[in-house]
Write a protein that holds these residues in place. Structure first.
Motif, PDB file in Angstrom:
ATOM      1  N   HIS A 160       0.776  -1.262  -0.040  1.00  0.00           N
ATOM      2  CA  HIS A 160      -0.140   0.034   0.013  1.00  0.00           C
ATOM      3  C   HIS A 160       1.034   1.324   0.104  1.00  0.00           C
ATOM      4  N   PHE A 203      -1.067  -1.770  -5.997  1.00  0.00           N
ATOM      5  CA  PHE A 203      -2.323  -2.150  -5.800  1.00  0.00           C
ATOM      6  C   PHE A 203      -3.010  -3.364  -6.434  1.00  0.00           C
ATOM      7  N   LEU A 218      -4.824  -4.804   2.237  1.00  0.00           N
ATOM      8  CA  LEU A 218      -4.116  -3.960   1.138  1.00  0.00           C
ATOM      9  C   LEU A 218      -4.630  -2.468   1.419  1.00  0.00           C
ATOM     10  N   ASN A 219      -6.017  -2.342   1.302  1.00  0.00           N
ATOM     11  CA  ASN A 219      -6.904  -1.276   1.346  1.00  0.00           C
ATOM     12  C   ASN A 219      -6.502  -0.378   0.274  1.00  0.00           C
ATOM     13  N   PRO A 220      -6.769  -0.710  -0.949  1.00  0.00           N
ATOM     14  CA  PRO A 220      -6.567   0.130  -2.261  1.00  0.00           C
ATOM     15  C   PRO A 220      -7.470   1.039  -2.383  1.00  0.00           C
TER      16      PRO A 220
END
Length: 462
Positions: A76, A81, A110-112
């Motif tokens: 991240h 991503f 990952l919280n893209p």
């Protein structure tokens, strides 16, 4: 002005350049290396190279063994991503029997950004054979797709995707979608396969969608995209079942919907069937020369929602969709079929379309308000019955009417300008002609329940 001898020299130089370019491509193909691999790390390495034949050992490969949950924070921070990017060109990837198992918890970790895709084919003129990607787990994506085909001239054969990872899942679009201001519950969507690259060809690709998102869809205006023998499948659920919930997101908003029902209320209404995914095959924007042949959509919201200009369908099928075919300007639909089991067979909202559809007489106990709506100018529409069989339940064909708001089955239909229509009804279903219909010809073997059209010739063939 260019003199004739100058023109001939330029023409000769151009032919020479074309020959050299062709020989370079031919040379790359002839000298492509056969490389055998047996890990995702190796696959990612050769994904960025060009001119190879990659043969991967069959088996199940867990993405979490290659990219761990713990590594997602670093990715991240590095703005990485996507899991694997196929940036190379002129490769052949032989992936028959290869399955990549993708734990959706990786996406959560990952919280893209929204609309980030997990696997991307970025290079051009690659061929992929036989890959399966299977999503598992209970993680979610904030948007984006499992696979995007972004490069030019790529060919996908026998690719299979099993998609999950949206939130909430189980309601379809009852509570809104995307950034629409009317949205009651914000979704985290997760879609299947996105095509943005021109000259993409897909053969025998299958997508099983257990996520709120599209199956196959096209964006960013690519040209010359071809689908053959492809299959899209979603899951379905009755609105009655949704209304039995005593907790959860739908219950928390008192089952308030983003579109009104026929009583003018914004509430989930019993009696209908909802697809839990979005569309089986969908176009956006102004893509040109999009062609579907022998493709099938089952239990998706729309089977084929193809409102880009000039789309062509041949021998396609829909089964149990909320609406089967939705077409725009200059569409050509030939020898295609579908049912009206849970929703309309056809919405025509464009002009200069040429549609030939066969109605499967399948029926259910779900509420359906129309077989078709037709609006626009200079359209040709022929509706037939499969093997001459007629439905037992009448469904009106609405000429001079629009689709309901957002295509939602519970919502009322409006009226739309319709002129120059040539319409043939061989389904035995009744026809209703609205007041905004004019200068048209209608031939029907079903009764005319209302005719408010102007200068419209109606021939009943009973």
């Amino acid at each position: 002005m260019i003199k004739n001898n100058q023109y001939q020299k330029l023409k000769s130089h151009f032919k020479t350049l074309l020959y050299i370019f062709g020989m370079l491509i031919f040379s790359q193909t002839i000298h492509a290396k056969d490389i055998k691999i047996s890990s995702l790390k190796e696959l990612a390495t050769y994904a960025s190279q060009s001119g190879n034949v990659i043969i991967m050992t069959p088996g199940v490969y867990k993405l979490a063994d290659y990219l761990t949950v713990d590594s997602m924070r670093v990715r991240h921070e590095q703005n990485k991503f996507s899991y694997i990017v196929f940036s190379g060109s002129n490769n052949v990837f032989k992936l028959d029997g290869v399955e990549i198992e993708v734990d959706t918890e990786l996406r959560t970790a990952l919280n893209p950004p929204i609309h980030s895709d997990e696997f991307i084919i970025q290079g051009g003129h690659n061929t992929f054979h036989g890959l399966t990607i299977r999503c598992i787990g209970e993680g979610t994506s904030p948007g984006g797709t499992v696979l995007q085909v972004a490069g030019q001239g790529n060919v996908l054969k026998d690719i299979t995707l099993y998609v999950k990872g949206s939130s909430p899942y189980g309601y379809g679009d009852l509570f809104g979608k995307g950034k629409a201001k009317e949205t009651v519950i914000k979704h985290k969507k997760h879609s299947g396969l996105l095509v943005t690259g021109s000259d993409t060809k897909l053969y025998r690709c299958k997508l099983y969608n257990r996520s709120f998102g599209h199956c196959f869809f096209i964006q960013k205006n690519p040209e010359n995209v071809y689908f053959e023998d492809c299959y899209a499948e979603g899951a379905i659920r009755t609105t009655d079942d949704i209304l039995t919930e005593t907790s959860g997101p739908a219950f928390d908003v008192n089952f308030r919907t983003w579109t009104q029902n026929r009583e003018g209320k914004y509430v989930v209404t019993p009696g209908y069937m909802k697809s839990l995914s979005e569309d089986g095959f969908r176009t956006y924007g102004y893509s040109k020369n999009i062609h579907f042949k022998n493709c099938t959509a089952k239990n998706t919201r729309a089977g084929f929602e193809l409102r880009a200009e000039g789309v062509r369908l041949e021998n396609c099928t829909t089964i149990g969709t909320e609406r089967a075919y939705w077409v725009g300007d200059n569409a050509v639909v030939k020898n295609c079929k579908g049912d009206a089991n849970y929703g309309p067979l056809l919405f025509v909202e464009g002009s200069n379309v040429n549609v030939e559809l066969i109605l499967d007489p399948a029926e259910s106990d779900r509420i359906v308000h129309a077989l078709a709506t037709v609006q626009g100018r200079n359209n040709k529409v022929v509706l037939k019955s499969a093997k001459g069989k007629k439905r037992t339940q009448d469904l009106p064909i609405l000429i001079g009417y629009t689709h309901p708001e957002h295509g939602e089955s519970m919502s009322p239909y409006g009226e739309g300008e319709t002129s120059g229509l040539q319409f043939v009804n061989e389904t035995g279903m009744p026809v209703k002609i609205g007041k905004l219909t004019r200068d048209s010809e209608i031939k029907t073997n079903g009764k005319v329940i209302e005719d408010k059209g102007g200068n419209t010739k109606v021939v009943q063939d009973n």
